[in-house]
Design a protein around this motif. Sequence first.
Motif, PDB file in Angstrom:
ATOM      1  N   PHE A   1       0.860  -1.183   0.000  1.00 44.98           N
ATOM      2  CA  PHE A   1       0.000   0.000   0.000  1.00 44.98           C
ATOM      3  C   PHE A   1       0.891   1.226   0.000  1.00 44.98           C
ATOM      4  O   PHE A   1       1.869   1.300   0.752  1.00 44.98           O
ATOM      5  CB  PHE A   1      -0.915  -0.004   1.232  1.00 44.98           C
ATOM      6  CG  PHE A   1      -1.922  -1.112   1.184  1.00 44.98           C
ATOM      7  CD1 PHE A   1      -3.198  -0.880   0.702  1.00 44.98           C
ATOM      8  CD2 PHE A   1      -1.582  -2.393   1.592  1.00 44.98           C
ATOM      9  CE1 PHE A   1      -4.121  -1.909   0.635  1.00 44.98           C
ATOM     10  CE2 PHE A   1      -2.498  -3.434   1.532  1.00 44.98           C
ATOM     11  CZ  PHE A   1      -3.778  -3.185   1.048  1.00 44.98           C
TER      12      PHE A   1
ATOM     13  N   ILE B   1      -2.639   1.040  -4.474  1.00 45.69           N
ATOM     14  CA  ILE B   1      -2.416  -0.340  -4.050  1.00 45.69           C
ATOM     15  C   ILE B   1      -1.597  -1.054  -5.112  1.00 45.69           C
ATOM     16  O   ILE B   1      -1.911  -0.985  -6.307  1.00 45.69           O
ATOM     17  CB  ILE B   1      -3.764  -1.066  -3.825  1.00 45.69           C
ATOM     18  CG1 ILE B   1      -4.557  -0.319  -2.748  1.00 45.69           C
ATOM     19  CG2 ILE B   1      -3.531  -2.514  -3.429  1.00 45.69           C
ATOM     20  CD1 ILE B   1      -5.974  -0.813  -2.577  1.00 45.69           C
TER      21      ILE B   1
ATOM     22  N   ASP C   1      -1.835  -1.954   4.936  1.00 44.91           N
ATOM     23  CA  ASP C   1      -3.052  -1.150   4.833  1.00 44.91           C
ATOM     24  C   ASP C   1      -3.298  -0.294   6.071  1.00 44.91           C
ATOM     25  O   ASP C   1      -3.564   0.905   5.972  1.00 44.91           O
ATOM     26  CB  ASP C   1      -4.236  -2.090   4.575  1.00 44.91           C
ATOM     27  CG  ASP C   1      -5.519  -1.346   4.240  1.00 44.91           C
ATOM     28  OD1 ASP C   1      -5.443  -0.177   3.825  1.00 44.91           O
ATOM     29  OD2 ASP C   1      -6.589  -1.946   4.394  1.00 44.91           O
TER      30      ASP C   1
END
Length: 114
Positions: free
Chosen positions: A73, A102, A86
């Motif tokens: 991420f 992403i 995340d």
Amino acid sequence: SGGDAAAKVQPVASGSLESLAAAVKCRPDIQTDADTIRQAICTNSAGRFVLATFSTDRGQREWINEAKDYGGFYLVGRKWVAVGDDGVVTALRGTLGGDVEIGTDHHAHAGHAG
């Protein structure tokens, strides 16, 4: 190209690697210190992440495009990026602003367990 939606998100931080690290309360462990990129490993209450600053927008975009092949991420700001899982990226966004991108996870397609 902003718009009203951008106004609801934290203003995007800018500055040196050290000033960005200070904003998210980490002491950067510098890994790369070059003219075009400065990169450090950081750990704060949210977790561990990589923080990088770039001398040009183009250099930043090229780095992100290559790095995204490894998954992960990416919190992207003006000439900086933070990379982590995340939860870490979400926590950093609360302070630094920016856009989340992403990466592509190729591990799911590998022919072997790992």
